[in-house]
Design a protein around this motif. Structure first.
Motif, mmCIF file in Angstrom:
data_model
loop_
_atom_site.group_PDB
_atom_site.id
_atom_site.type_symbol
_atom_site.label_atom_id
_atom_site.label_comp_id
_atom_site.label_asym_id
_atom_site.label_seq_id
_atom_site.Cartn_x
_atom_site.Cartn_y
_atom_site.Cartn_z
ATOM 1 N N ALA A 172 -4.153 -4.968 -1.966
ATOM 2 C CA ALA A 172 -5.415 -4.803 -2.582
ATOM 3 C C ALA A 172 -6.158 -5.439 -1.860
ATOM 4 C CB ALA A 172 -5.212 -4.505 -3.833
ATOM 5 N N HIS A 173 -5.743 -6.059 -0.328
ATOM 6 C CA HIS A 173 -6.597 -7.582 -0.436
ATOM 7 C C HIS A 173 -7.797 -6.906 0.639
ATOM 8 C CE1 HIS A 173 -3.353 -6.731 1.669
ATOM 9 N NE2 HIS A 173 -3.731 -7.352 3.286
ATOM 10 N N VAL A 174 -8.533 -7.786 1.191
ATOM 11 C CA VAL A 174 -8.950 -6.912 2.461
ATOM 12 C C VAL A 174 -9.253 -8.026 3.440
ATOM 13 C CG1 VAL A 174 -11.772 -7.257 2.931
ATOM 14 C CG2 VAL A 174 -11.517 -6.808 0.475
ATOM 15 N N ALA A 175 -9.227 -7.067 5.040
ATOM 16 C CA ALA A 175 -8.867 -7.851 6.043
ATOM 17 C C ALA A 175 -9.439 -7.323 7.359
ATOM 18 C CB ALA A 175 -7.359 -7.839 6.456
ATOM 19 N N VAL A 176 -10.531 -8.513 8.012
ATOM 20 C CA VAL A 176 -10.994 -7.954 9.281
ATOM 21 C C VAL A 176 -11.130 -8.256 10.362
ATOM 22 C CG1 VAL A 176 -13.173 -7.170 7.258
ATOM 23 C CG2 VAL A 176 -13.119 -9.078 8.353
ATOM 24 N N VAL A 177 -11.524 -7.863 11.540
ATOM 25 C CA VAL A 177 -11.050 -8.308 12.578
ATOM 26 C C VAL A 177 -12.100 -8.983 13.526
ATOM 27 C CG1 VAL A 177 -10.067 -8.240 14.894
ATOM 28 C CG2 VAL A 177 -9.307 -7.124 13.813
#
Length: 86
Positions: free
Chosen positions: A45-50
């Motif tokens: 339930a985390h946020v990850a962005v490139v």
């Protein structure tokens, strides 16, 4: 990472996968860190962005084994060329 995408064991994972856009195949990659305890703990339930240049992935928040992670707003940065966490 994540919680396994429908696995029966709901425990958080700490793995990283890379998708080859040409073949459509995933592979698990081995990450490194400059020192002990310098990798993000397993979470879901985390946020990850490139990043827009495609060289880094940023990870923030989520929940761990015992619920919410208290990291005081820490953002983890993974270099996508060297697979090293910072």
């Amino acid at each position: 990472g994540g919680n396994g995408g429908g696995r029966k064991d709901p425990s958080p994972l700490g793995d990283v996968h890379e998708l080859n856009l040409s073949s459509g195949r995933w592979r698990c990659v081995q990450t490194t860190s400059p020192g002990v305890d310098e990798t993000p703990p397993p979470r879901f339930a985390h946020v990850a962005v490139v990043s827009s240049c495609g060289t880094e992935m940023l990870v923030h928040g989520g929940a761990g084994v015992n619920g919410a992670l208290n990291e005081n707003g820490r953002v983890w940065r993974l270099n996508l060329q060297t697979w090293e966490w910072r």
